[in-house]
Design an enzyme around this catalytic site. Structure first.
Site, PDB file in Angstrom:
ATOM      1  N   ASP A   9      -7.073  -7.662   5.052  1.00 16.77           N
ATOM      2  CA  ASP A   9      -6.282  -8.552   4.182  1.00 16.77           C
ATOM      3  C   ASP A   9      -5.760  -9.788   4.923  1.00 16.77           C
ATOM      4  O   ASP A   9      -5.282 -10.732   4.295  1.00 16.77           O
ATOM      5  CB  ASP A   9      -5.100  -7.784   3.578  1.00 16.77           C
ATOM      6  CG  ASP A   9      -5.569  -6.740   2.569  1.00 16.77           C
ATOM      7  OD1 ASP A   9      -6.704  -6.875   2.051  1.00 16.77           O
ATOM      8  OD2 ASP A   9      -4.812  -5.796   2.289  1.00 16.77           O
ATOM      9  N   LYS A  31     -12.781  -8.809  -3.052  1.00 17.67           N
ATOM     10  CA  LYS A  31     -11.325  -8.748  -3.205  1.00 17.67           C
ATOM     11  C   LYS A  31     -10.897  -9.468  -4.493  1.00 17.67           C
ATOM     12  O   LYS A  31     -11.710  -9.687  -5.375  1.00 17.67           O
ATOM     13  CB  LYS A  31     -10.655  -9.318  -1.958  1.00 17.67           C
ATOM     14  CG  LYS A  31     -10.973  -8.536  -0.688  1.00 17.67           C
ATOM     15  CD  LYS A  31     -10.362  -7.144  -0.731  1.00 17.67           C
ATOM     16  CE  LYS A  31     -10.765  -6.332   0.473  1.00 17.67           C
ATOM     17  NZ  LYS A  31     -10.296  -4.943   0.394  1.00 17.67           N
ATOM     18  N   SER A  48       0.832  -1.214   0.000  1.00 21.73           N
ATOM     19  CA  SER A  48       0.000   0.000   0.000  1.00 21.73           C
ATOM     20  C   SER A  48       0.863   1.259   0.000  1.00 21.73           C
ATOM     21  O   SER A  48       0.582   2.219  -0.727  1.00 21.73           O
ATOM     22  CB  SER A  48      -0.876   0.045   1.254  1.00 21.73           C
ATOM     23  OG  SER A  48      -1.873  -0.919   1.193  1.00 21.73           O
ATOM     24  N   ARG A  91     -14.278  -6.433 -10.466  1.00 24.08           N
ATOM     25  CA  ARG A  91     -14.378  -5.829  -9.116  1.00 24.08           C
ATOM     26  C   ARG A  91     -15.202  -4.539  -9.143  1.00 24.08           C
ATOM     27  O   ARG A  91     -15.243  -3.836 -10.151  1.00 24.08           O
ATOM     28  CB  ARG A  91     -12.969  -5.616  -8.544  1.00 24.08           C
ATOM     29  CG  ARG A  91     -12.304  -6.961  -8.283  1.00 24.08           C
ATOM     30  CD  ARG A  91     -10.938  -6.833  -7.698  1.00 24.08           C
ATOM     31  NE  ARG A  91     -10.974  -6.274  -6.359  1.00 24.08           N
ATOM     32  CZ  ARG A  91      -9.896  -5.963  -5.664  1.00 24.08           C
ATOM     33  NH1 ARG A  91      -8.696  -6.163  -6.202  1.00 24.08           N
ATOM     34  NH2 ARG A  91      -9.992  -5.455  -4.457  1.00 24.08           N
TER      35      ARG A  91
HETATM   36  C1  S3P Z   1      -5.640  -1.098   0.149  1.00 21.64           C
HETATM   37  C2  S3P Z   1      -6.850  -1.069   0.803  1.00 21.64           C
HETATM   38  C3  S3P Z   1      -7.650  -2.265   1.080  1.00 21.64           C
HETATM   39  C4  S3P Z   1      -6.831  -3.546   0.982  1.00 21.64           C
HETATM   40  C5  S3P Z   1      -5.953  -3.566  -0.249  1.00 21.64           C
HETATM   41  C6  S3P Z   1      -5.018  -2.376  -0.274  1.00 21.64           C
HETATM   42  C7  S3P Z   1      -4.933   0.168  -0.115  1.00 21.64           C
HETATM   43  O1  S3P Z   1      -8.696  -2.337   0.133  1.00 21.64           O
HETATM   44  O2  S3P Z   1      -7.681  -4.670   0.978  1.00 21.64           O
HETATM   45  O3  S3P Z   1      -5.176  -4.751  -0.260  1.00 21.64           O
HETATM   46  O4  S3P Z   1      -3.745   0.127  -0.459  1.00 21.64           O
HETATM   47  O5  S3P Z   1      -5.571   1.223   0.029  1.00 21.64           O
HETATM   48  P1  S3P Z   1     -10.100  -1.572   0.376  1.00 21.64           P
HETATM   49  O6  S3P Z   1      -9.798  -0.160   0.524  1.00 21.64           O
HETATM   50  O7  S3P Z   1     -10.906  -1.865  -0.850  1.00 21.64           O
HETATM   51  O8  S3P Z   1     -10.663  -2.203   1.616  1.00 21.64           O
END
Ligand code: S3P
Length: 426
Positions: free
Chosen positions: A310, A337, A22, A120
């Site tokens: 996650d 996801k 992230s 998605r």
């Molecule tokens: C992420 C946010 C999460 C997470 C993804 C990475 C990010 O998703 O599941 O692996 O980097 O902002 P969501 O914001 O859809 O919950």
């Protein structure tokens, strides 16, 4: 690649966990917005973060690898063309955050992705961006998305889901929009966007589940990415459930919006210690020591869910070795996801002998401390990196070896996974 996983007799040793996915995405994207030159240290080499690097290159940035994980981004010629065709691969973060970045600019961009990303939900970002005045073309709110960028209006938006991708998308549109853009979430999701934008001098305020941003120019500053707690989670769970284990995972990101896994493991009774805490580029970082533990089942619900979203697949494996039931609720977004993580997880864990039942918004597991899982079967990871790694951890405690088909999907976030597993089991 179909991989066979054998029962383990213990994980021991220490290692530095690879960079956070992230934070790496954001480091590349925000560097591209500085109009300057930025070096990013410890950038993730997972396929998702490479998709983001390829996108900033297509947008006009020069990207050079100075060493294996250190990149130099020159954004002085970014966003000079009228039209872009951008491949997001498997990466939801790339598609949703770049939508926010591109919607406020005078250009046309087409964002597309692989089969999984094309299924998605994108309505969650299209609705707020359209409220800001953005123009989209899409097929029933799915990718490919065509964005005709223009000057936007600020909004005060309450997101129906606690999602850092949705929040970040709106904040990034707000970063290039006059007036104050405000996002309120039902529960606080990861706040890496807010922290990094503040570090780069954006006019941003955030507290609990409310974030506000005003049009700002970012200062080009060098960035350093810490290790990924979501990658560390697989090893944390493995060390807790495989007998005779004692591991130290170094340089792990400990941002409180990501440490739900630590809270859950502590509540379940795991022997887990946090050491050597420090701050790097506005993010808490430290080392995590985990030893084999006796665990008990708990209920996981409400505000903690976005803080461990996650990690839920590997938490299911952990719960299979706890005494009593573990109930996961309020996690229906797991169905959106890289795969339907509730359905696929339940189907594969059942095959190897976990007592798990699917519910609408989660699952229920009856843990059994004394009997190891049966195994001895073939499993599928449904093109989902986190399911692949969770099944691997389950394989370490199965009586008979399991096969995980198409294990190469691990490369999406953690290409070094098997290397570290081998080191710790040597
Ligand atoms: C992420 C946010 C999460 C997470 C993804 C990475 C990010 O998703 O599941 O692996 O980097 O902002 P969501 O914001 O859809 O919950």
């Amino acid at each position: 690649m179909n991989l066979t996983v054998y029962k383990s007799s213990g994980l021991n040793g220490e290692f530095i966990i690879p960079p956070d996915k992230s934070i790496s995405h954001r480091a590349a994207m925000f560097s591209a917005l500085t109009d300057g030159i930025v070096e990013v240290d410890n950038y993730s080499l997972g396929a998702d973060c490479i998709s983001t690097l390829n996108i900033i290159k297509a947008l006009g940035c020069e990207v050079d690898f100075i060493s294996e994980n250190r990149i130099k981004i020159n954004a002085q010629n970014a966003f000079k063309k009228d039209r872009y065709n951008l491949d997001c691969g498997n990466s939801g973060t790339s598609m949703r955050l770049f939508s926010g970045i591109l919607a406020s600019r005078d250009l046309e961009a087409r964002l597309y992705g692989d089969e999984s990303l094309s299924k998605r939900p994108m309505k969650r970002i299209i609705i707020p961006l359209e409220l800001m005045g953005a123009k989209f073309k899409h097929n029933q709110y799915k990718a490919p998305l065509v964005i005709k960028g223009k000057e936007l209006f600020p909004i005060d938006y309450k997101t129906p889901v606690a999602s850092a991708q949705v929040k970040s998308c709106i904040l990034l549109a707000g970063l290039n929009t006059y007036g104050e853009t405000k996002v309120t979430e039902p529960f606080l999701s990861r706040d890496h966007t807010e922290r990094m934008l503040a570090y780069l001098d954006a006019d941003i305020e955030y507290s609990q589940n409310i974030s506000k941003i005003r049009k700002s120019v970012l200062t080009p500053k060098n960035l350093k990415v810490c290790g990924d707690i979501s990658s560390a989670a697989f090893f944390m769970v493995a060390a807790a459930i495989v007998p005779n284990s004692d591991i130290l995972i170094k340089n792990v990101g400990l941002n409180p919006t990501r440490t739900g896994i630590v809270d859950v493991m502590q509540k379940m009774g795991a022997d887990i210690e946090i050491l050597d805490k420090k701050l790097i580029c506005n993010e808490e970082v430290g080392d995590i020591r985990v030893r084999t533990s006796e665990l008990k089942g708990i209920t996981i619900e409400g505000e903690i869910i976005p803080r461990l979203i996650d990690e839920l697949p590997v938490i299911a494996v952990l719960a299979s070795q706890a005494c009593g039931s573990t109930i996961v609720k309020d996690a229906s977004d797991l169905r959106n996801k890289e795969s339907d993580r509730i359905k696929c997880l339940v189907s594969e864990l059942k095959k190897i002998g976990v007592q798990i039942e699917e519910t609408e918004d989660g699952f229920v597991i009856e843990g059994n401390v004394n009997s190891k899982l049966e195994g001895g079967c073939e499993t599928e990871c449904y093109h989902d990196h986190r399911l692949a790694m969770s099944l691997y951890i389950a394989g370490l405690i199965c009586q008979k070896p399991i096969v995980i088909n198409q294990f190469q999907w691990v490369d999406i976030s953690f290409p070094e996974f098997l290397k570290f597993m081998d080191i710790l089991q040597a």
